[in-house]
Design a protein around this motif. Sequence first.
Motif, PDB file in Angstrom:
ATOM      1  N   THR A  59       4.476  16.609  -3.538  1.00 50.92           N
ATOM      2  CA  THR A  59       4.759  16.941  -4.936  1.00 50.92           C
ATOM      3  C   THR A  59       3.494  16.865  -5.774  1.00 50.92           C
ATOM      4  O   THR A  59       3.235  17.742  -6.604  1.00 50.92           O
ATOM      5  CB  THR A  59       5.832  15.992  -5.505  1.00 50.92           C
ATOM      6  N   GLU A 102       1.278  19.829  -5.350  1.00 52.38           N
ATOM      7  CA  GLU A 102       1.788  20.990  -6.074  1.00 52.38           C
ATOM      8  C   GLU A 102       1.795  20.778  -7.588  1.00 52.38           C
ATOM      9  O   GLU A 102       2.043  21.726  -8.336  1.00 52.38           O
ATOM     10  CB  GLU A 102       3.209  21.322  -5.611  1.00 52.38           C
ATOM     11  N   LEU A 138       2.212  22.848 -12.210  1.00 50.30           N
ATOM     12  CA  LEU A 138       3.218  22.582 -13.242  1.00 50.30           C
ATOM     13  C   LEU A 138       2.936  23.422 -14.482  1.00 50.30           C
ATOM     14  O   LEU A 138       1.793  23.570 -14.905  1.00 50.30           O
ATOM     15  CB  LEU A 138       3.237  21.101 -13.627  1.00 50.30           C
ATOM     16  N   TYR A 197       8.339  22.303  -8.891  1.00 49.92           N
ATOM     17  CA  TYR A 197       8.859  21.116  -9.550  1.00 49.92           C
ATOM     18  C   TYR A 197       8.640  21.213 -11.048  1.00 49.92           C
ATOM     19  O   TYR A 197       7.720  21.873 -11.510  1.00 49.92           O
ATOM     20  CB  TYR A 197       8.148  19.845  -9.040  1.00 49.92           C
ATOM     21  N   THR A 198       9.462  20.495 -11.783  1.00 49.58           N
ATOM     22  CA  THR A 198       9.247  20.347 -13.220  1.00 49.58           C
ATOM     23  C   THR A 198       8.638  18.971 -13.454  1.00 49.58           C
ATOM     24  O   THR A 198       8.643  18.123 -12.561  1.00 49.58           O
ATOM     25  CB  THR A 198      10.576  20.449 -13.994  1.00 49.58           C
ATOM     26  N   GLY A 225      11.229  16.488 -12.858  1.00 46.12           N
ATOM     27  CA  GLY A 225      11.480  16.326 -11.422  1.00 46.12           C
ATOM     28  C   GLY A 225      10.454  15.412 -10.771  1.00 46.12           C
ATOM     29  O   GLY A 225      10.797  14.568  -9.940  1.00 46.12           O
ATOM     30  N   VAL A 226       9.180  15.562 -11.155  1.00 54.17           N
ATOM     31  CA  VAL A 226       8.121  14.695 -10.638  1.00 54.17           C
ATOM     32  C   VAL A 226       8.366  13.255 -11.079  1.00 54.17           C
ATOM     33  O   VAL A 226       8.237  12.317 -10.283  1.00 54.17           O
ATOM     34  CB  VAL A 226       6.727  15.185 -11.089  1.00 54.17           C
ATOM     35  N   GLN A 271      11.068  11.747  -9.004  1.00 56.84           N
ATOM     36  CA  GLN A 271      10.606  11.418  -7.653  1.00 56.84           C
ATOM     37  C   GLN A 271       9.807  10.118  -7.650  1.00 56.84           C
ATOM     38  O   GLN A 271       9.964   9.305  -6.744  1.00 56.84           O
ATOM     39  CB  GLN A 271       9.748  12.550  -7.083  1.00 56.84           C
TER      40      GLN A 271
END
Length: 193
Positions: A141, A144, A148, A155-156, A159-160, A163
């Motif tokens: 994540t 990536e 953003l 992912y948003t 979302g990060v 996580q």
Amino acid sequence: MSAEHETTSPSRLPRPPRMRALPMIIFGSRWLQLPLYLGLIVAQCVYIALFIKELWHLSWHALDFSEQQIMMSVLALIDVVMISNLLVMVIVGGYETFVSRLDLQGHPDEPEWLGHVNASVLKIKLAMAIIGISSIALLRTFIEAGNLGSGRAGYTEQGVMWQVLIHLTFIVSAIGIACVDRLSDREARNHAD
């Protein structure tokens, strides 16, 4: 025939006391877990197929991929391996702990952790494996995260954040399990003394 040979002969070993029907049924119910462990072996085969697919994909596109795409593919392979390791721990350790002995003493491939596995050790090992798997997912994540805000991000920001919070929850839970286990061991040693 020597007396020593007679006492060590398997046919001369004392037989366990005969159990009454209800305790025998309850104790025998542990074998109901056997299909679950066999199912996990099938899941292990599925992960082998997934690993081969990911490895084939990486090998086929190695010259076309960017460094970041190669890193993501390698992390996907590591993730599959770590989940597979978790499955092995659950299958072997769970079967040995809750169903029946595997009698691997002296076998050259006996896992070193299996000799002292019990429910507490298995819980801690599983918690550590889950943290490792979560760490790999979080690393993917973060790699990536540079995308953003663009349309390419998987992912948003929220979302990060979730996580990270879930990963921290795994860590706190593992620490809690280890502390409770340590307190239980200390209490058991105090009662033994």
